[in-house]
Design a protein around this motif. Structure first.
Motif, PDB file in Angstrom:
ATOM      1  N   GLU A 628       0.746  -1.326  -0.045  1.00 30.02           N
ATOM      2  CA  GLU A 628      -0.030  -0.043   0.101  1.00 30.02           C
ATOM      3  C   GLU A 628       0.721   1.144  -0.032  1.00 30.02           C
ATOM      4  O   GLU A 628       1.912   1.235   0.520  1.00 30.02           O
ATOM      5  N   THR A 629       0.505   2.227  -0.859  1.00 33.66           N
ATOM      6  CA  THR A 629       1.507   3.317  -0.893  1.00 33.66           C
ATOM      7  C   THR A 629       0.993   4.584   0.051  1.00 33.66           C
ATOM      8  O   THR A 629      -0.019   4.793   0.092  1.00 33.66           O
ATOM      9  N   GLY A 630       1.943   4.893   0.677  1.00 36.89           N
ATOM     10  CA  GLY A 630       1.802   6.223   1.614  1.00 36.89           C
ATOM     11  C   GLY A 630       0.956   6.480   2.484  1.00 36.89           C
ATOM     12  O   GLY A 630       0.273   7.404   2.736  1.00 36.89           O
ATOM     13  N   SER A 631       0.457   5.457   3.129  1.00 39.96           N
ATOM     14  CA  SER A 631      -0.465   5.486   4.224  1.00 39.96           C
ATOM     15  C   SER A 631      -0.101   6.334   5.576  1.00 39.96           C
ATOM     16  O   SER A 631      -0.809   6.720   5.936  1.00 39.96           O
ATOM     17  N   ALA A 632       1.000   6.549   5.596  1.00 46.22           N
ATOM     18  CA  ALA A 632       1.614   7.469   6.694  1.00 46.22           C
ATOM     19  C   ALA A 632       1.129   8.996   6.495  1.00 46.22           C
ATOM     20  O   ALA A 632       1.004   9.559   7.557  1.00 46.22           O
ATOM     21  N   LEU A 633       0.879   9.397   5.361  1.00 46.03           N
ATOM     22  CA  LEU A 633       0.381  10.630   5.072  1.00 46.03           C
ATOM     23  C   LEU A 633      -0.939  10.775   4.217  1.00 46.03           C
ATOM     24  O   LEU A 633      -1.210  11.570   3.521  1.00 46.03           O
ATOM     25  N   ASN A 634      -1.736   9.745   4.760  1.00 46.64           N
ATOM     26  CA  ASN A 634      -2.955   9.565   3.878  1.00 46.64           C
ATOM     27  C   ASN A 634      -4.039   9.239   5.113  1.00 46.64           C
ATOM     28  O   ASN A 634      -4.084   8.464   5.427  1.00 46.64           O
ATOM     29  N   LEU A 635      -4.774  10.495   5.384  1.00 44.53           N
ATOM     30  CA  LEU A 635      -6.057  10.365   6.165  1.00 44.53           C
ATOM     31  C   LEU A 635      -6.838   9.415   5.933  1.00 44.53           C
ATOM     32  O   LEU A 635      -7.656   9.012   6.837  1.00 44.53           O
ATOM     33  N   GLN A 827      -3.478  16.424  12.144  1.00 50.10           N
ATOM     34  CA  GLN A 827      -2.547  17.327  12.720  1.00 50.10           C
ATOM     35  C   GLN A 827      -1.004  16.659  12.702  1.00 50.10           C
ATOM     36  O   GLN A 827      -0.163  17.363  12.377  1.00 50.10           O
ATOM     37  N   LYS A 828      -0.976  15.365  12.877  1.00 47.65           N
ATOM     38  CA  LYS A 828       0.340  14.784  12.632  1.00 47.65           C
ATOM     39  C   LYS A 828       0.840  14.772  11.301  1.00 47.65           C
ATOM     40  O   LYS A 828       1.969  15.115  10.957  1.00 47.65           O
ATOM     41  N   ILE A 829      -0.158  14.477  10.300  1.00 48.21           N
ATOM     42  CA  ILE A 829       0.093  14.491   8.896  1.00 48.21           C
ATOM     43  C   ILE A 829       0.648  15.927   8.350  1.00 48.21           C
ATOM     44  O   ILE A 829       1.594  16.113   7.633  1.00 48.21           O
ATOM     45  N   ILE A 830       0.037  16.783   9.009  1.00 49.01           N
ATOM     46  CA  ILE A 830       0.224  18.169   8.539  1.00 49.01           C
ATOM     47  C   ILE A 830       1.943  18.477   8.958  1.00 49.01           C
ATOM     48  O   ILE A 830       2.429  19.111   8.090  1.00 49.01           O
ATOM     49  N   GLU A 831       2.073  18.330  10.200  1.00 50.03           N
ATOM     50  CA  GLU A 831       3.233  18.492  10.828  1.00 50.03           C
ATOM     51  C   GLU A 831       4.506  17.776   9.961  1.00 50.03           C
ATOM     52  O   GLU A 831       5.577  18.449   9.665  1.00 50.03           O
ATOM     53  N   GLN A 832       4.217  16.511   9.653  1.00 50.85           N
ATOM     54  CA  GLN A 832       5.274  15.748   9.018  1.00 50.85           C
ATOM     55  C   GLN A 832       5.376  16.140   7.437  1.00 50.85           C
ATOM     56  O   GLN A 832       6.450  16.307   7.049  1.00 50.85           O
ATOM     57  N   ALA A 833       4.328  16.810   6.886  1.00 58.10           N
ATOM     58  CA  ALA A 833       4.486  17.214   5.442  1.00 58.10           C
ATOM     59  C   ALA A 833       5.043  18.420   5.630  1.00 58.10           C
ATOM     60  O   ALA A 833       5.813  18.705   4.621  1.00 58.10           O
ATOM     61  N   ARG A 834       4.913  19.371   6.728  1.00 61.89           N
ATOM     62  CA  ARG A 834       5.644  20.688   6.504  1.00 61.89           C
ATOM     63  C   ARG A 834       7.127  20.417   6.679  1.00 61.89           C
ATOM     64  O   ARG A 834       8.103  21.235   6.193  1.00 61.89           O
ATOM     65  N   ILE A 840       0.165  19.913   0.832  1.00 68.21           N
ATOM     66  CA  ILE A 840      -0.912  19.246   1.610  1.00 68.21           C
ATOM     67  C   ILE A 840      -2.348  19.565   0.872  1.00 68.21           C
ATOM     68  O   ILE A 840      -2.606  20.407   0.552  1.00 68.21           O
ATOM     69  N   PHE A 841      -2.887  18.620   0.579  1.00 65.74           N
ATOM     70  CA  PHE A 841      -4.393  18.759   0.018  1.00 65.74           C
ATOM     71  C   PHE A 841      -5.367  18.230   1.041  1.00 65.74           C
ATOM     72  O   PHE A 841      -5.450  17.266   1.443  1.00 65.74           O
ATOM     73  N   VAL A 842      -6.506  19.022   1.043  1.00 68.07           N
ATOM     74  CA  VAL A 842      -7.607  18.744   1.629  1.00 68.07           C
ATOM     75  C   VAL A 842      -8.496  17.836   0.550  1.00 68.07           C
ATOM     76  O   VAL A 842      -9.140  18.702  -0.433  1.00 68.07           O
ATOM     77  N   GLY A 866       3.440  12.379  -4.292  1.00 70.21           N
ATOM     78  CA  GLY A 866       4.287  13.155  -3.568  1.00 70.21           C
ATOM     79  C   GLY A 866       3.589  14.021  -2.601  1.00 70.21           C
ATOM     80  O   GLY A 866       4.188  14.970  -1.703  1.00 70.21           O
ATOM     81  N   ALA A 867       2.171  14.259  -2.284  1.00 71.40           N
ATOM     82  CA  ALA A 867       1.345  14.812  -1.665  1.00 71.40           C
ATOM     83  C   ALA A 867       1.007  14.386  -0.404  1.00 71.40           C
ATOM     84  O   ALA A 867       1.164  13.096  -0.079  1.00 71.40           O
ATOM     85  N   ALA A 868       0.503  15.083   0.675  1.00 69.61           N
ATOM     86  CA  ALA A 868      -0.213  14.672   1.901  1.00 69.61           C
ATOM     87  C   ALA A 868      -1.494  14.886   1.665  1.00 69.61           C
ATOM     88  O   ALA A 868      -1.972  15.929   1.136  1.00 69.61           O
ATOM     89  N   VAL A 869      -2.321  13.918   2.397  1.00 70.96           N
ATOM     90  CA  VAL A 869      -3.610  13.982   2.034  1.00 70.96           C
ATOM     91  C   VAL A 869      -4.657  13.970   3.588  1.00 70.96           C
ATOM     92  O   VAL A 869      -4.086  13.046   4.327  1.00 70.96           O
ATOM     93  N   ILE A 870      -5.293  14.978   3.732  1.00 66.01           N
ATOM     94  CA  ILE A 870      -6.268  15.105   5.056  1.00 66.01           C
ATOM     95  C   ILE A 870      -7.614  15.332   4.477  1.00 66.01           C
ATOM     96  O   ILE A 870      -8.002  15.566   3.223  1.00 66.01           O
ATOM     97  N   THR A 871      -8.750  15.120   5.120  1.00 65.09           N
ATOM     98  CA  THR A 871      -9.916  15.148   4.735  1.00 65.09           C
ATOM     99  C   THR A 871     -10.588  16.766   5.388  1.00 65.09           C
ATOM    100  O   THR A 871     -10.109  17.262   6.509  1.00 65.09           O
TER     101      THR A 871
END
Length: 975
Positions: A628-635, A827-834, A840-842, A866-871
């Protein structure tokens, strides 16, 4: 005697009965649009062979019979009524009739009243669709049926459009799929289109009758209907003649058949076709138009030793390959445009070798690839850059018109339209369900009339009376074209009329504009179809404005890729394979079946000389990356992980098991209801994660073709729960959602709120199980607790009120904990992405967009790019109530508005809105989100999701968005 004649879209059928009721003569023949002549011929034959000397009872029927009946004053009976008469007479007790004709398909329900369902705008799933597929496989209809008899597996093939079905079949042929399996898959596509497109939720059961040519002659097709519907249908004797027989039974007026023959001979010709204004009034007007468009040209120059490094652009499209080689002045040195013949790699190799040989000593500064085959070509030939095709087309269009604000590209099977705002692609339109406005549309008619495309296009330029064909399905238009031809329309008139149809399809079906002026003022048109000057002229006339058509309209993707490579080249020579490496280059292709998950995808693995591999045919990234790709930055992945914890559970204190369908709002409320019923001692069964197979399992009970796909999936979830052995299914109606204090009210959308009632009325499985769909509201906790005690005690009287109240309290706690954990993970994803300097994509939508079948894995694809995903729900609570220009009363929309406001606060955040077709509120939502985001000058894109969504199109759109971000970074002055 009684005579019925059924004149259909492609055939004429007749049935002659003696006065004793015995059928003594019949005919079933194609008329090839020679309707008048063929009808006269058949009547003459009846007179001779049946020796008719006295008046007879006669009636006509059929889609083409009405016009003749009116003009010649012959009794007429509507075909559905005629068919019902014949079925009632010859097959009493029939519950349902499925009839497939040349261009028509219908289902006739006879139980509890008569109801008919017919195809309207699409001829997918008819005999003409099957004919198109036979042509593709180089078979006739009988050979297709024989091949299907030997099949072992079924592939997914598009059923709505013949051209798209061809796009599904061609890769299967290239990958070595057995012809027998493809043949059976074609029949299954016909079944899917008939059941999903016509039945629309009404169950097909009981005594089912099969009528019409395809079902009469194709035993494999009948078997696919039987197995899909779990019935045993009957194909009766004379199944081709039921409408004609019904017309004979209906006839109540005596007619002289010889006189009727003369009337049809004199007056049976159809009325003249509707005419359009000519494209050009005179030759002078044409030459002004022609010379104007010659201005947008690229010089073609000779290569010499003094020529500096050149830049190669390769556009590997779905059906063609284009190559452009430019010098430092952006002039063309070499150009090539050809069909990809199902595998572009050997063609590209051949042309690259040709470039090396044609230009000895050539220095290549860069090689850039774009298009559907981008990844494979880059990997195979070691290209320097790749660019998403929207960005490539935009780069090329801007070269000719720097202030372009709209680009339309019409290719062979694809149509792409880009709206440009502030120098970036702001919106994309693609044809997804119909190809009747593309180049293949014109090519089909040109070849059918014995012309090549260029000759056919030129013929229409000076037509004095173009035929008005409207904008319809290619199959339906076949009949109109043939009829116009028989009525005296010339090839020139038909060519011009079809060119106008292409334009109308593009504007009103794909772009769906109400006024062509919406497109903008600065328009660039491109794609091979616009080499057709008749199409170009029709486009300008429909818009009422002049556009720019570059001289390399068909090469714009390759030219734009070359421009991109030139711009990003660092002065070093390209890493492209050398001439010697190309000579020894080999591509090894193997077909394998992946066992990584339940999809069991049929993969095509290409291996190249350096040991690298390219895998195609996969529906997920697992075959490529192995995980599975990128679950660490995928909300979204985090949400799915949380929900997985609320799975099936055995009863603890009670014997009953409650089924919870994982669909629509239950994607968010699962922790609440699961905790509540577990706390009461019930067992719980949760329906499985959605798949297309689950959708198909419930498709026969879907009553609306236009309801959103997430709602359609609910039918499959109900089927799965009932088959899993749940004692009761719980799915409440909820007018209101939780009050999150974000808007003027907190309604659920009507589909989410009341779909349990639709399921109860349409899912036969629920007739034999307890289905709890009472109305509740979670926003008022005391009132809900009081009401829910009454609801449960209505079904289980032994449950105590105190026990229920305690379970409700635990359910609220579980829901609140679930929502808190989502916000904390965001918040964890946002901090890691920065920290990692990622965008960061909502990814904003509804709770059910966490369902991978609904969202098509867009979240995973974004992370892979290469992006981070939140909801939206993870950040909306930070904003509070928003001031909007609309009545902000829908909970999910309120979250979207709040998330959009949140995005405007940070330079590294962007919003993508997911939209499911069928929700009429989404247009309002999109406009309001655009208004909110404009205050912060944020990047925004909208992606429409449906069961027909093209994953390739979604990838194009996401990569276009990321390309726009890259442009934004490059142009930034403060970084």
């Amino acid at each position: 005697m009684r005579i019925g004649i059924d004149i259909g879209s492609t055939t004429i059928k007749c049935a002659v009965f003696s006065d004793g009721g015995e059928m003594i003569y019949s005919a079933y023949e194609r008329h090839f649009s020679l309707i008048q002549a063929k009808t006269v011929e058949i009547i003459g034959r009846i007179i001779r062979e049946c020796r008719i000397r006295e008046p007879v009872f006669l009636a006509l029927s059929g889609s083409a019979g009405m016009g003749i009946a009116e003009r010649c004053e012959i009794p007429f009976v509507q075909e559905v009524f005629a068919e019902k008469l014949a079925v009632t007479k010859f097959n009493p007790g029939t519950d349902c009739v499925i009839e497939l004709g040349g261009e028509d398909a219908k289902i006739l329900f006879l139980t509890n009243g008569t109801e008919v369902r017919m195809n309207g705008t699409c001829a997918g799933g008819t005999g003409a669709f099957i004919d198109q597929m036979c042509t593709l496989l180089n078979m006739d209809a009988s050979q297709l049926n024989e091949a299907a008899e030997k099949a072992e597996r079924i592939y997914t093939i598009a059923s709505r459009c013949g051209v798209f079905a061809k796009s599904d079949i061609q890769p299967l042929i290239n990958q070595g799929a057995l012809t027998e399996d493809i043949a059976l898959s074609i029949y299954q596509a016909v079944v899917n289109q008939t059941v999903a497109g016509l039945a629309q939720g009404r169950r097909i059961r009981g005594n089912v009758l099969y009528l019409g040519g395809p079902l009469t002659y194709a035993s494999s097709l009948r078997r696919r209907f039987d197995e899909t519907l779990k019935i045993k249908g009957t194909c009766p004797e004379n199944s081709l003649l039921y409408v004609a027989a019904g017309a004979a039974l209906y006839a109540d007026q005596l007619s002289d058949l010889a006189e009727i023959e003369q009337r049809i001979l004199l007056h049976g010709q159809t009325k003249s076709w509707r005419k359009l204004p000519p494209l050009f009034e005179n030759s002078e007007e044409y030459w002004q138009f022609h010379n104007r468009h010659l201005k947008a040209s690229v010089p073609l120059v000779r290569y010499s030793e003094s020529t500096g490094p050149v830049h190669i652009g390769i556009d590997s499209g779905s059906t063609t390959v284009k190559i452009a080689v430019i010098d430092e002045n952006c002039s063309l040195i070499y150009q090539w445009y050809h069909s990809n013949e199902g595998n572009p790699v050997p063609l590209v190799r051949q042309k690259l070798l040709e470039i090396y040989e044609k230009f000895p000593g050539i220095r290549i500064g860069s090689a850039t690839v774009t298009g559907y085959g981008e990844e494979m070509i880059r990997q195979a030939f070691r290209c320097d850059f790749s660019i998403v095709e929207t960005a490539a087309h935009f780069a090329a269009a801007a070269h000719f018109m720097p202030d372009v604000d709209f680009i339309i590209d019409i290719g062979g099977q694809d149509m792409k339209c880009f709206r440009i705002s502030e120098g970036t692609v702001s919106d994309i339109f693609l044809n997804e369900a119909c190809s009747s406005g593309c180049g293949s549309f014109l090519q089909t008619f040109a070849s059918g009339l014995g012309f090549d495309v260029a000759e056919f296009a030129a013929a229409g330029l000076f037509s004095k009376a173009p035929v008005d064909l409207g904008s319809r399905c290619t199959v339906f238009m076949n009949s109109q074209v043939r009829q116009a031809q028989k009525d005296g329309a010339s090839v020139e008139d038909i060519s011009a009329g079809l060119s106008v149809s292409v334009v109308k399809n593009a504007l009103y079906k794909v772009i769906r504009c109400s006024d062509p002026k919406e497109l903008g003022k600065n328009i660039v048109v491109q794609g091979g179809t616009f080499y057709n000057e008749a199409v170009l002229r029709a486009f300008e006339k429909e818009l009422g404005t002049e556009v720019v058509r570059p001289s390399i309209a068909g090469l714009m993707g390759a030219y734009g890729a070359a421009l991109y490579g030139k711009r990003h080249s660092d002065g070093k020579l390209s890493s492209l394979l050398s001439r010697q490496e190309l000579i020894s280059f080999r591509q090894n292709v193997n077909s394998v079946t992946c066992g990584g998950c339940g999809n069991h995808c049929r993969l095509t693995v290409s291996t190249f000389p350096d040991g690298s591999r390219y895998i195609s045919g996969n529906r997920c990234e697992r075959p490529v990356n192995g995980k599975e790709t990128g679950s660490a930055l995928n909300l979204y992945a985090y949400k799915r992980g949380l929900l997985a914890a609320y799975g099936d559970a055995e009863p603890s204190e009670r014997k009953e098991t409650i089924g919870l369908p994982l669909c629509l709002n239950m994607y968010e409320l699962l922790p609440f209801w699961h905790t509540l019923f577990r706390s009461l001692g019930f067992g719980v069964k949760v329906s499985p994660v959605s798949t297309h197979e689950l959708y198909e399992a419930g498709s026969a009970t879907i009553p609306s073709d236009t309801v959103c796909y997430p709602a359609k999936l609910a039918h499959g979830h109900i089927t799965a729960l009932c088959q899993a052995g749940a004692d009761a299914v719980f799915y409440p109606c909820m007018s209101y959602n939780f009050d999150e204090k974000l808007g003027d009210n907190h309604y659920n959308c009507p589909v989410v709120a009341y779909y349990p009632e639709v399921l109860e009325d349409n899912c036969p499985e629920l007739e034999h199980i307890l289905f709890i769909r009472d109305f509740v509201s979670l926003s008022d906790r005391p009132e809900f607790t009081k009401r829910f005690v009454k609801i449960l005690k209505k079904y289980w009287k032994d449950l105590s009120a105190a026990r229920i109240r305690k379970a409700v309290a635990k359910a609220y706690e579980a829901y609140e904990a679930y929502m808190r954990s989502i916000a904390a993970e965001a918040q964890k994803i946002i901090e890691q992405a920065r920290r990692e300097k990622r965008e960061i994509f909502v990814l904003a939508g509804r709770p059910y967009h966490a369902d991978p079948e609904v969202s098509h894995g867009i979240d995973r694809l974004l992370v892979q790019l290469g992006a981070a995903v939140i909801t939206e729900d993870s950040v909306s609570s930070e904003m509070g109530r928003a001031e909007t220009s609309v009545l902000n009363q829908w909970t999910y929309h309120s979250r979207l508005y709040a998330a959009a406001r949140w995005c405007t606060q940070y330079p590294d955040t962007n919003l993508i809105q997911l939209v499911s077709f069928g929700c009429g509120l989404d247009a309002i939502t999109a406009d309001e989100i655009k208004a909110i985001l404009s205050k912060g000058s944020k990047l925004y894109t909208q992606i429409k999701i449906d069961e027909i969504a093209n994953p390739g199109a979604v990838k194009i759109r996401l990569r276009s968005t990321l390309a726009a971000i890259e442009e934004r970074r490059e142009e930034s002055t403060d970084e």
